[in-house]
Write an enzyme that holds these catalytic residues in place. Structure first.
Site, mmCIF file in Angstrom:
data_model
loop_
_atom_site.group_PDB
_atom_site.id
_atom_site.type_symbol
_atom_site.label_atom_id
_atom_site.label_comp_id
_atom_site.label_asym_id
_atom_site.label_seq_id
_atom_site.Cartn_x
_atom_site.Cartn_y
_atom_site.Cartn_z
ATOM 1 N N PHE A 252 9.681 -9.203 -5.852
ATOM 2 C CA PHE A 252 9.224 -7.820 -5.676
ATOM 3 C C PHE A 252 9.520 -6.949 -6.901
ATOM 4 O O PHE A 252 9.869 -5.788 -6.798
ATOM 5 C CB PHE A 252 9.783 -7.210 -4.374
ATOM 6 C CG PHE A 252 8.928 -7.604 -3.199
ATOM 7 C CD1 PHE A 252 8.867 -8.937 -2.813
ATOM 8 C CD2 PHE A 252 8.150 -6.686 -2.529
ATOM 9 C CE1 PHE A 252 8.035 -9.343 -1.778
ATOM 10 C CE2 PHE A 252 7.311 -7.075 -1.492
ATOM 11 C CZ PHE A 252 7.263 -8.409 -1.121
ATOM 12 N N CYS A 263 2.304 -1.618 6.142
ATOM 13 C CA CYS A 263 3.739 -1.507 6.460
ATOM 14 C C CYS A 263 4.513 -0.589 5.525
ATOM 15 O O CYS A 263 5.115 0.379 5.969
ATOM 16 C CB CYS A 263 4.361 -2.889 6.452
ATOM 17 S SG CYS A 263 3.494 -3.986 7.571
#
Ligand code: UGA
Length: 438
Positions: A252, A263
């Site tokens: 990430f 989300c």
């Protein structure tokens, strides 16, 4: 075990199908008749790699059923999961719990036997206690336990995430409920998956904290990318360099056009709202939300600059419109900001996406849709990669150069090595790579 899954949306369907593949008997309760007809016929209404195969197999083997009748389905159920949607409420960003509370009320009215009621939907702290209160108010004699069991599935790799999770979080209030949960997840013992048992509020908070932290990581590297563009330096190498520190981790940390999806945008907003409501402002996440919102328009600015300051009268080829690859989900996709801004600046757009086209057509006006990257590039003045689908990772760049009327090639996901792009005669604009004249 007999499991009922209320809501066959993304989370409910994936979880229900995977639980049936664990060997449990699962009934997914879904009110949407169109969806129900499809599911009963073994058709998957969403795009999720591998889900169709598991769905058909478990229907055929008699472990997976679909119903619209909650009362009959929950008879003798060992566990009832609530997996209905919790969209961001219009106006204030707080999670809309209407469907969750309606489901709790219905359960209260229809529950006849002792069972465990588990929330899989992402719900703010305190919601599980409220569900318990609603059910008890409806049916003071109901014998049930409440559990919070948030999910950490990523769209596009949901089956893998479900079958091989890093951890399972179970917020419970009793040893009986814990034992039911351990039985449900027993097949994961073989992989020694950690099952972390907490109280309800901790489990609820873990879900939001996890998503907010990941959104923060992405936003952090996006700002470092901006810095590299000004100072010189390569954000991909910076990400690698910091990611090798195991305290940070390399995942990430891909700079890009900003996070999207169903989300992160919704859950970061909801965490901000919860923090404000309880007098514990989540200032870092407030900033993450603002920086990520601004980032999408900043990408339009990058495209304009690459096109010499204006896109008026120019045709731009856009590759990829979904919020990430391997999904048809367009929710909060950066393309939904970038494409209308380009059109407003006078550009015409030719776009393609391997799975998102149908949904995108409903959301993006004035776009010409084509089937593949080369048709998009044909006669265009610039090409922009917004979503890094595999189909766009191995383009014949020399052919792209021939098809484009100019050499402008914009890679918002950093999937192409600069040398390869320039060797094909293209002029690359990417993310977070500054060059300092010597
Ligand atoms: C996310 C979490 O990763 C899951 O663990 C969680 O269960 C899920 O939300 C949820 O709450 O249901 P998802 O929204 O499917 O999953 O997508 P991600 O793979 O996390 O990507 C989110 C966005 O971040 C995408 O727009 C993606 O392009 C972007 N991203 C991701 C980056 O820009 N850089 C990265 O390094 C990683």
């Amino acid at each position: 075990m007999k499991i009922v899954m209320i809501g066959a949306g993304y989370v409910g369907l994936v979880s229900g199908v995977c639980f049936s593949d664990f060997g449990h008997h699962v009934i997914c309760v879904e009110k949407d008749q169109t969806k129900l007809v499809k599911l009963r016929a073994g058709e998957v209404p969403i795009f999720e790699p591998g889900l169709d195969v598991l769905l058909k197999r478990n229907i055929n083997e008699g472990r997976l059923e679909f119903s619209d009748d909650l009362a009959t389905s929950i008879v003798d159920a060992d566990a009832v999961f609530i997996a209905v949607g919790t969209p961001a409420r219009r106006g204030d960003g707080f999670a809309d719990l209407t469907y969750v509370y309606e489901t709790a009320k219905e359960l209260g009215e229809k529950l006849t036997n002792d069972t465990v009621i588990i929330t899989k939907s992402t719900v703010p702290v305190g919601t599980n206690r409220e569900i318990k209160r609603i059910i008890t108010a409806c049916n003071p004699k109901a014998a049930f336990e409440i559990v919070s069991n948030p999910e950490f599935l990523r769209e596009g790799s949901a089956i893998e995430d479900f079958m091989r999770p890093d951890r399972v979080i179970v917020g419970v209030g009793s040893a009986e409920a814990e034992s039911v949960m351990r039985n449900i997840y027993r097949p994961l013992n073989i992989r020694e998956t950690p099952i972390m048992v907490t109280d309800l509020e901790t489990a609820e908070t873990i879900k939001y904290a996890a998503n907010a932290f990941l959104a923060m990581k992405i936003t952090f590297i996006n700002e470092i990318a901006d810095l590299c563009e000004k100072t010189g330096g390569d954000v991909q190498q910076v990400a690698k360099g910091i990611g090798l520190d195991t305290r940070i981790g390399g995942k990430f940390l891909h700079a890009g056009p900003g996070y999207g999806g169903s989300c992160f945008p919704k859950d970061t907003l909801a965490l901000v709202q919860t923090g404000q409501r309880y007098g514990a402002p989540q200032r870092i996440i407030e900033t993450v939300v603002a920086v990520n919102d601004a980032r999408k328009s900043a990408m339009t600015g990058k495209i304009l600059a690459a096109c010499g300051g204006s896109v008026k009268g120019k045709r731009i080829a856009v590759l990829g419109v979904t919020f990430k690859p391997n999904t048809d989900d367009m929710r909060d996709a950066p393309s939904l900001v970038i494409i209308p801004e380009l059109i407003a600046a006078g550009a015409s757009i030719t776009a393609c996406d391997p799975e998102g086209g149908d949904e995108a057509r409903k959301l993006l006006d004035g776009v010409d849709w084509v089937d593949d990257a080369y048709s998009a590039a044909d006669g265009a003045d610039a090409l922009v990669i917004i979503t890094e689908w595999n189909a766009f990772r191995g383009l014949d760049l020399a052919r792209i150069r021939q098809l484009l009327t100019t050499s402008v090639f914009i890679d918002l996901r950093n999937i192409y090595p600069p040398e390869e792009v320039s060797a094909a005669g293209l002029t690359l604009t990417n993310v977070g790579k500054g060059t300092i004249e010597s």
